[in-house]
Design a protein around this motif. Structure first.
Motif, PDB file in Angstrom:
ATOM      1  N   MET B   1       0.813  -1.205   0.000  1.00 60.38           N
ATOM      2  CA  MET B   1       0.000   0.000   0.000  1.00 60.38           C
ATOM      3  C   MET B   1       0.856   1.268   0.000  1.00 60.38           C
ATOM      4  O   MET B   1       0.443   2.285   0.525  1.00 60.38           O
ATOM      5  CB  MET B   1      -0.967   0.020   1.190  1.00 60.38           C
ATOM      6  CG  MET B   1      -2.393  -0.312   0.806  1.00 60.38           C
ATOM      7  SD  MET B   1      -3.428  -0.555   2.223  1.00 60.38           S
ATOM      8  CE  MET B   1      -3.738   1.105   2.759  1.00 60.38           C
ATOM      9  N   THR B  19      -6.005  -5.453   5.449  1.00 63.99           N
ATOM     10  CA  THR B  19      -6.011  -4.513   4.327  1.00 63.99           C
ATOM     11  C   THR B  19      -7.364  -3.825   4.198  1.00 63.99           C
ATOM     12  O   THR B  19      -7.438  -2.615   3.972  1.00 63.99           O
ATOM     13  CB  THR B  19      -5.688  -5.249   3.017  1.00 63.99           C
ATOM     14  OG1 THR B  19      -4.515  -6.037   3.221  1.00 63.99           O
ATOM     15  CG2 THR B  19      -5.441  -4.265   1.900  1.00 63.99           C
ATOM     16  N   VAL B  53      -4.464  -2.681  -4.166  1.00 65.11           N
ATOM     17  CA  VAL B  53      -4.998  -3.909  -3.549  1.00 65.11           C
ATOM     18  C   VAL B  53      -6.056  -4.490  -4.479  1.00 65.11           C
ATOM     19  O   VAL B  53      -6.373  -3.889  -5.513  1.00 65.11           O
ATOM     20  CB  VAL B  53      -5.623  -3.617  -2.169  1.00 65.11           C
ATOM     21  CG1 VAL B  53      -4.582  -3.078  -1.201  1.00 65.11           C
ATOM     22  CG2 VAL B  53      -6.790  -2.646  -2.300  1.00 65.11           C
ATOM     23  N   SER B  54      -6.604  -5.616  -4.112  1.00 71.25           N
ATOM     24  CA  SER B  54      -7.645  -6.225  -4.948  1.00 71.25           C
ATOM     25  C   SER B  54      -9.005  -5.621  -4.622  1.00 71.25           C
ATOM     26  O   SER B  54      -9.143  -4.813  -3.715  1.00 71.25           O
ATOM     27  CB  SER B  54      -7.680  -7.728  -4.738  1.00 71.25           C
ATOM     28  OG  SER B  54      -8.350  -8.038  -3.544  1.00 71.25           O
TER      29      SER B  54
END
Lengths: 243, 243
Positions: B1, B19, B53-54
């Motif tokens: 991140m 996350t 991130v996803s």
DNA sequence: TCAAGTATACTTGTATACAAGTATTATAAC
DNA sequence: GTTATAATACTTGTATACAAGTATACTTGA
């Protein structure tokens, strides 16, 4: 998600709902009805298998139910909290709190439209009683109070309502279904009570409003054991399914 | 991140956070600070790319922020609501509502332990001021009120608090950071106000408690534009990053 | 120039795969 | 029999893949 017979949540209300929402509603109903008892540890994988869906919608459901305070997310597994009499009393504390707040605002507003809308809902409730439609009656009952709350246009009061609503809805649903079978004359009292509520709003009578809310509270008090009883029937059915 | 410099939410508070939680907190801060303006349409994919991130943690974040009423989930994209003065006033309506409720319960309880705990927190606040630690001060400030609320052991009142808390925390955080730079003497007033609150609890003086809550409210009123101003600096920094 | 229809690039929701970590259980040593 | 260690079967959190649907833009026709 298999046949409809085994589900507690009205299929009508899920016509265009996502899988995640379906799982959420059904799980909520099973927890509040007692079908999934307090203390039970829920596993995402098991639930996904039970509902024949993937973990994604199940995860979504668990997050929502945790925010509604009927389960508690722990490191391993979600622990069912459920609804004891304590929780129900607490829910009514909050309802009293917010509906009183709403009322204070209402008295300073033009409530003609609201009263008309509430009268309509009340008529709907009467029709639902006439045709013994417990689910429809519950829907209108919840809508009645939601309509009042929405009138004051207060997003954070509405937020509280939105958090409370699903659990209340489930509880009312189960409670009404039972009473349609056993205590049919309860409904005239409930309707009278709602008429009182409308009257309170119309005349801006604060005391009357509080009274009718309290009465509404008394109407569902002590009904938890009854819910448990009616749940016995369901439990047996679920047991049979597993065989 | 990516690096830590560009984040608004205290990294300390995220030591072992997931996350999803990190994205939630950071996004919330950016929305409340105005960095992401009201009306902006957020896309899961874009956010995922921005945070590197996803979509899974981003989805989680959006669901939470929607339940907190600072974004609105629509068919395509999430629309940012943010915090205008209206919303802040509403939050304080709710705070007044629940803290008044809590107080009514407190007066019928043994509050020795609570008073001791609050005194400790107040000392912490003073230390935070001494060392100009805005984040620590905010943490203790929020903790102060949370401690009071938790005392009465009411799961549904706590639920309301839990829904309100993150937004409040972010708001207080931003507000305090700014004031540590510009309006340093505000803090003696805030501390005094909290001392008043403790006194109200100790003497079970309802009127005093309400007064100190209102004062607490006045303390943050009209600070939204200021927040916007301090946000200008951040906006520029973000613009620079993009170049 | 404008209208209609199609193609394309997005959107969300769900399923699946994988990694890291935690309990449990079984095995081995004493 | 008891304890310690290792293997196994779970857990969650994140990433990725895929399907179905929606808005946008472009092309084709008049």
């Amino acid at each position: 998600m298999a046949e409809s017979g085994e589900f507690l949540y009205p299929a009508k209300w899920l016509s265009k709902a996502s899988t995640g929402y379906r799982v959420t509603c059904e799980l909520r109903m099973r927890i509040i009805s007692g079908g999934i008892g307090s203390g039970t540890i829920l596993s995402e994988n098991k639930l996904a298998a039970d509902f024949a869906v993937s973990r994604s919608p199940v995860r979504e459901a668990l997050k929502i139910l945790a925010s509604e305070n009927i389960i508690r997310l722990e490191r391993m597994g979600a622990v069912v909290i459920g609804l004891t009499e304590k929780e129900i009393a607490e829910i009514y504390d909050v309802r009293l709190l917010i509906e009183t707040f709403v009322f204070e605002r209402l008295v300073r507003m033009d409530i003609n439209e609201l009263v008309k809308e509430l009268s309509k809902i009340l008529e709907m409730m009467k029709v639902a009683i006439k045709y013994s439609d417990a689910d429809e009656f519950s829907y209108q009952d919840v809508l009645f109070h939601e309509t009042i709350i929405c009138t004051i246009n207060h997003s954070y009061i509405l937020m509280i309502w939105n958090n409370l609503k699903p659990v209340m809805e489930s509880f009312i649903l189960l409670s009404m279904r039972m009473r349609f079978k056993e205590k049919y004359d309860d409904f005239t009292r409930i309707v009278n009570n709602h008429e009182l509520y409308i009257e309170a709003i119309k005349t801006k009578d604060r005391a009357l409003m509080i009274e009718s809310l309290h009465q509404n509270f008394d109407d569902v008090q002590g009904k938890v054991e009854d819910l448990w009883m009616s749940q016995q029937i369901l439990s047996k059915r679920i047991e049979q399914e597993k065989d």
